[in-house]
Design an enzyme around this catalytic site. Sequence first.
Site, mmCIF file in Angstrom:
data_model
loop_
_atom_site.group_PDB
_atom_site.id
_atom_site.type_symbol
_atom_site.label_atom_id
_atom_site.label_comp_id
_atom_site.label_asym_id
_atom_site.label_seq_id
_atom_site.Cartn_x
_atom_site.Cartn_y
_atom_site.Cartn_z
ATOM 1 N N HIS A 1 0.717 -1.391 0.039
ATOM 2 C CA HIS A 1 -0.169 0.707 0.439
ATOM 3 C C HIS A 1 0.611 1.393 -0.316
ATOM 4 O O HIS A 1 1.412 1.120 0.597
ATOM 5 C CB HIS A 1 -0.709 0.015 1.180
ATOM 6 C CG HIS A 1 -1.934 -0.774 1.706
ATOM 7 N ND1 HIS A 1 -3.120 -0.473 1.959
ATOM 8 C CD2 HIS A 1 -2.500 -1.715 0.354
ATOM 9 C CE1 HIS A 1 -3.592 -2.068 1.882
ATOM 10 N NE2 HIS A 1 -3.177 -2.279 0.160
ATOM 11 N N TYR B 1 4.438 6.297 9.773
ATOM 12 C CA TYR B 1 3.747 5.892 9.840
ATOM 13 C C TYR B 1 4.913 4.355 9.033
ATOM 14 O O TYR B 1 5.273 3.233 8.905
ATOM 15 C CB TYR B 1 2.587 6.111 9.093
ATOM 16 C CG TYR B 1 1.606 4.642 8.774
ATOM 17 C CD1 TYR B 1 0.620 4.970 9.829
ATOM 18 C CD2 TYR B 1 1.638 4.162 7.551
ATOM 19 C CE1 TYR B 1 -0.194 4.064 9.692
ATOM 20 C CE2 TYR B 1 0.400 2.548 7.829
ATOM 21 C CZ TYR B 1 -0.515 3.415 8.632
ATOM 22 O OH TYR B 1 -1.304 2.079 8.343
ATOM 23 N N TYR C 1 -8.562 5.140 8.053
ATOM 24 C CA TYR C 1 -8.836 6.173 9.145
ATOM 25 C C TYR C 1 -10.144 6.605 9.738
ATOM 26 O O TYR C 1 -9.294 7.922 9.074
ATOM 27 C CB TYR C 1 -7.032 6.082 9.809
ATOM 28 C CG TYR C 1 -6.039 5.121 10.003
ATOM 29 C CD1 TYR C 1 -5.248 4.725 8.909
ATOM 30 C CD2 TYR C 1 -5.892 4.694 11.402
ATOM 31 C CE1 TYR C 1 -4.606 3.881 8.896
ATOM 32 C CE2 TYR C 1 -4.552 3.602 11.868
ATOM 33 C CZ TYR C 1 -4.217 3.621 10.364
ATOM 34 O OH TYR C 1 -3.158 2.108 9.991
ATOM 35 N N LYS D 1 2.541 -0.108 14.797
ATOM 36 C CA LYS D 1 4.268 -0.323 15.271
ATOM 37 C C LYS D 1 4.767 -1.256 15.746
ATOM 38 O O LYS D 1 5.465 -1.428 16.079
ATOM 39 C CB LYS D 1 4.439 1.114 15.973
ATOM 40 C CG LYS D 1 3.761 2.492 15.218
ATOM 41 C CD LYS D 1 5.587 2.145 14.039
ATOM 42 C CE LYS D 1 5.701 2.729 13.411
ATOM 43 N NZ LYS D 1 5.332 2.496 11.768
ATOM 44 N N PRO E 1 -2.810 -0.332 18.358
ATOM 45 C CA PRO E 1 -2.736 -0.760 16.930
ATOM 46 C C PRO E 1 -2.788 0.759 16.333
ATOM 47 O O PRO E 1 -2.316 0.132 15.153
ATOM 48 C CB PRO E 1 -3.448 -0.983 17.169
ATOM 49 C CG PRO E 1 -4.841 -1.390 18.317
ATOM 50 C CD PRO E 1 -3.779 -0.934 19.068
HETATM 51 C C1 PHB Z 1 -4.266 -4.665 10.818
HETATM 52 O O1 PHB Z 1 -5.004 -4.649 9.676
HETATM 53 O O2 PHB Z 1 -4.668 -5.784 11.633
HETATM 54 C C2 PHB Z 1 -4.196 -3.546 10.917
HETATM 55 C C3 PHB Z 1 -3.683 -2.503 9.731
HETATM 56 C C4 PHB Z 1 -3.092 -1.113 10.694
HETATM 57 C C5 PHB Z 1 -3.419 -1.156 12.243
HETATM 58 C C6 PHB Z 1 -3.916 -1.646 13.030
HETATM 59 C C7 PHB Z 1 -4.070 -2.908 12.150
HETATM 60 O O3 PHB Z 1 -2.897 0.400 12.540
#
Ligand code: PHB
Length: 399
Positions: free
Chosen positions: A76, A387, A204, A299, A295
């Site tokens: 991505h 990120y 997000y 990280k 999460p």
């Molecule tokens: C996930 O795919 O589980 C995932 C991806 C990004 C995040 C947290 C979890 O910030």
Amino acid sequence: MAVTSRTRVGIVGAGPAGLLLAHLLALHGIESVVVENRSREYCEARQRAGLLEAGTVELLRGVGLGKRLDAEGMEHGGIYLQFDGQRHHLDFRSLTDGRWVTIYAQTEIVKDMIAARLAAGAVIEFSASDVAVSDVTSDRPVLSYRDASGVAHEVSCDVIAGCDGFHGICRPLVPNLSVYERAYPYAWLGILADAAPSTDELIYSRHRDGFALYSMRSPEVSRLYLQVAPDEPVADWPDDRIWAELQKRFAVDGWSVSEGTITDKSVTAMRSFVAVPMRHGRLFLAGDAAHIVPPTGAKGLNLAFSDVIVLAGALRAALLDGSWELAGAYSDMCLDRVWRATHFSWWMTSMLHVAPGQDPFESQLQLAQLRYVTSSRAAAKSLAENYCGYKPLSLQAPA
Ligand code: PHB
Ligand code: APR
């Protein structure tokens, strides 16, 4: 009477940190033993976040763990940030010097690493009990455990690596530990669904009723999260309620979340935690044993792997060249990156979640910050750099 044996590094825990450490040590020609109190099936099924920084992907490729990751991982080049009903794209490749992230589930990385260790003839003691570590201030620390068939073992080691996660037994062995922590007043309800993601990149979303994250595991499987109360019973979330809440928190005109059969549902608490120092004598902590991040910044796994790269290099110098200088610097070297990631994860979390009873002043600050990162290139660059991995570590070539 316990069966006694000898190895160079005793590793407690077969999570990502312990497994990668065993793999890197083997590449350096250093023998280790991994002891894990859960079954192989449990370790391979545990659902965790699945986002890898480019540096982590390059590391895994560089040590022969990239085959399935390259075939199945999803690259991505950015993310979407959504707030006030509007979706904004952040293009990481253009904001950084061409960096990207990869979605590849932690369960798959764990499976790949277990398979690689077993194929190399290594032993992983799954389903061990009474796991204990002693004599860590001597030069022969001992790792003791009872194997799956109940036989007691005592392994004499040069070094012990505590890769046993947040609830492990190793961190309490470090005296005078300073602990820094923050419990957040919310948790994530995570689901896996047999539904083709209706987004090309992660979303997000800050909604006034709470945060939601749209992630994925494959072109056929979606991974979605909803902010819920920390003590939320999963039973209060029948499938219909989950889909309705997801549709609401991700709503934009002419688009919807694609629904399907939910195959997994769980609630995960959110916390920040850092324990200092990460070393006591011959005991070294790595990964979740030493630090936890919420999460939102994705990280956790990347940080655990960064610790392990530093540790493998330090143990190689100590055990093969007799130089303990890097081992002495281990904790400080790791904590620099850990604190940066702790700040980023706290910042992302605080910007995107709506705390119970949150006042309008705070909501306006969040929205101002979201407008800033989606309109100022400098602010977006900072988010993208963090990120995608701030100061990624590169692997020292094995001898
Ligand atoms: C996930 O795919 O589980 C995932 C991806 C990004 C995040 C947290 C979890 O910030
Ligand atoms: N004896 C042996 N093994 C133990 C013990 C014990 N007393 N206690 C815990 N373990 C095992 C756990 O069962 C687990 O398999 O240690 C392992 C620790 O693995 P993780 O919790 O996955 O931690 P780590 O390897 O540091 O990986 C960090 O996990 O939480 C996520 O986001 C985080 O992705 C990151 C990753």
